[in-house]
Scaffold this motif. Structure first.
Motif, PDB file in Angstrom:
ATOM      1  N   THR A 214       0.834  -1.197   0.000  1.00  0.00           N
ATOM      2  CA  THR A 214       0.000   0.000   0.000  1.00  0.00           C
ATOM      3  C   THR A 214       0.871   1.250   0.000  1.00  0.00           C
ATOM      4  O   THR A 214       2.052   1.178   0.349  1.00  0.00           O
ATOM      5  CB  THR A 214      -0.919   0.033   1.241  1.00  0.00           C
ATOM      6  N   PRO A 215       0.323   2.384  -0.387  1.00  0.00           N
ATOM      7  CA  PRO A 215       1.098   3.627  -0.330  1.00  0.00           C
ATOM      8  C   PRO A 215       1.568   3.979   1.084  1.00  0.00           C
ATOM      9  O   PRO A 215       2.577   4.649   1.259  1.00  0.00           O
ATOM     10  CB  PRO A 215       0.122   4.688  -0.849  1.00  0.00           C
ATOM     11  N   ASP A 216       0.844   3.496   2.090  1.00  0.00           N
ATOM     12  CA  ASP A 216       1.235   3.749   3.476  1.00  0.00           C
ATOM     13  C   ASP A 216       2.371   2.846   3.946  1.00  0.00           C
ATOM     14  O   ASP A 216       2.870   3.002   5.050  1.00  0.00           O
ATOM     15  CB  ASP A 216       0.042   3.549   4.413  1.00  0.00           C
ATOM     16  N   GLY A 217       2.739   1.853   3.143  1.00  0.00           N
ATOM     17  CA  GLY A 217       3.804   0.947   3.513  1.00  0.00           C
ATOM     18  C   GLY A 217       3.338  -0.335   4.167  1.00  0.00           C
ATOM     19  O   GLY A 217       4.150  -1.162   4.556  1.00  0.00           O
ATOM     20  N   ASP A 218       2.030  -0.534   4.284  1.00  0.00           N
ATOM     21  CA  ASP A 218       1.510  -1.798   4.791  1.00  0.00           C
ATOM     22  C   ASP A 218       1.421  -2.790   3.631  1.00  0.00           C
ATOM     23  O   ASP A 218       1.577  -2.419   2.476  1.00  0.00           O
ATOM     24  CB  ASP A 218       0.124  -1.599   5.415  1.00  0.00           C
TER      25      ASP A 218
ATOM     26  N   ASP B  87       9.314   1.196  11.009  1.00  0.00           N
ATOM     27  CA  ASP B  87      10.718   1.266  10.616  1.00  0.00           C
ATOM     28  C   ASP B  87      11.054   0.323   9.457  1.00  0.00           C
ATOM     29  O   ASP B  87      12.145  -0.182   9.346  1.00  0.00           O
ATOM     30  CB  ASP B  87      11.626   0.972  11.812  1.00  0.00           C
ATOM     31  N   CYS B  88      10.091   0.088   8.562  1.00  0.00           N
ATOM     32  CA  CYS B  88      10.304  -0.815   7.422  1.00  0.00           C
ATOM     33  C   CYS B  88      10.033  -0.129   6.087  1.00  0.00           C
ATOM     34  O   CYS B  88       9.151  -0.549   5.341  1.00  0.00           O
ATOM     35  CB  CYS B  88       9.406  -2.040   7.562  1.00  0.00           C
ATOM     36  N   PRO B  89      10.750   0.909   5.712  1.00  0.00           N
ATOM     37  CA  PRO B  89      10.486   1.580   4.444  1.00  0.00           C
ATOM     38  C   PRO B  89      11.020   0.835   3.224  1.00  0.00           C
ATOM     39  O   PRO B  89      10.612   1.107   2.115  1.00  0.00           O
ATOM     40  CB  PRO B  89      11.214   2.914   4.600  1.00  0.00           C
ATOM     41  N   THR B  90      11.914  -0.129   3.390  1.00  0.00           N
ATOM     42  CA  THR B  90      12.543  -0.773   2.239  1.00  0.00           C
ATOM     43  C   THR B  90      11.614  -1.677   1.456  1.00  0.00           C
ATOM     44  O   THR B  90      11.928  -2.034   0.331  1.00  0.00           O
ATOM     45  CB  THR B  90      13.766  -1.591   2.678  1.00  0.00           C
TER      46      THR B  90
END
Length: 142
Positions: free
Chosen positions: A71-75, A93-96
């Motif tokens: 998702t755009p939110d990073g989920d 803390d998981c942007p990668t």
């Protein structure tokens, strides 16, 4: 060559008292790759589905996971083989995960993937913990 010929009588004379045994153990490691969904087509982008999040179980059977999208939110939205969608809420803390074409799960002994217990593994080797799962239900357009 001469030292080998000189040692040959010693090797022949060695009896059962000089025998040595070794033990080898093997470990099995199973890693499951969850493929990422292909990018959306124009028709899909024109009428996006909005999702409502509901309470979901803490654990998901790994063999029921078919694919995933980020998702755009990073989920991560996990799509099950029966068509249900679950949103895996990640620690912040998981942007990668946004930069790679997929991720991996390590199969647990019970065959389930659980929040606050198991981690996602990125292709770069980073680990991200799941804080919770949410069941996704399509909202009715008003």
């Amino acid at each position: 060559m001469l030292p080998l010929l000189m040692a040959a009588p010693l090797a022949i004379a060695a009896g059962p008292a000089d025998e040595r045994y070794a033990q080898t153990s093997y470990r099995e490691r199973i890693i499951i790759r969850i493929p990422r969904l292909p990018p959306q087509t124009r028709a899909q982008r024109a009428a996006p589905i909005t999702w409502e999040e509901k309470k979901a179980p803490k654990c998901v059977p790994v063999d029921r996971l078919a694919s995933a999208s980020i998702t755009p939110d990073g989920d991560i939205d996990l799509i099950a083989t029966d068509g249900r969608r679950l949103r895996a809420k990640l620690d912040r803390d998981c942007p990668t995960l946004n930069f790679y074409g997929g991720f991996y799960l390590k199969r647990s002994k019970d065959g389930k993937f659980c929040a606050r217990r198991d981690v996602l593994r990125t292709r770069s080797g980073r680990q991200c913990e799941i804080s919770r799962f949410r069941l996704l239900i399509p909202k009715n357009p008003s």
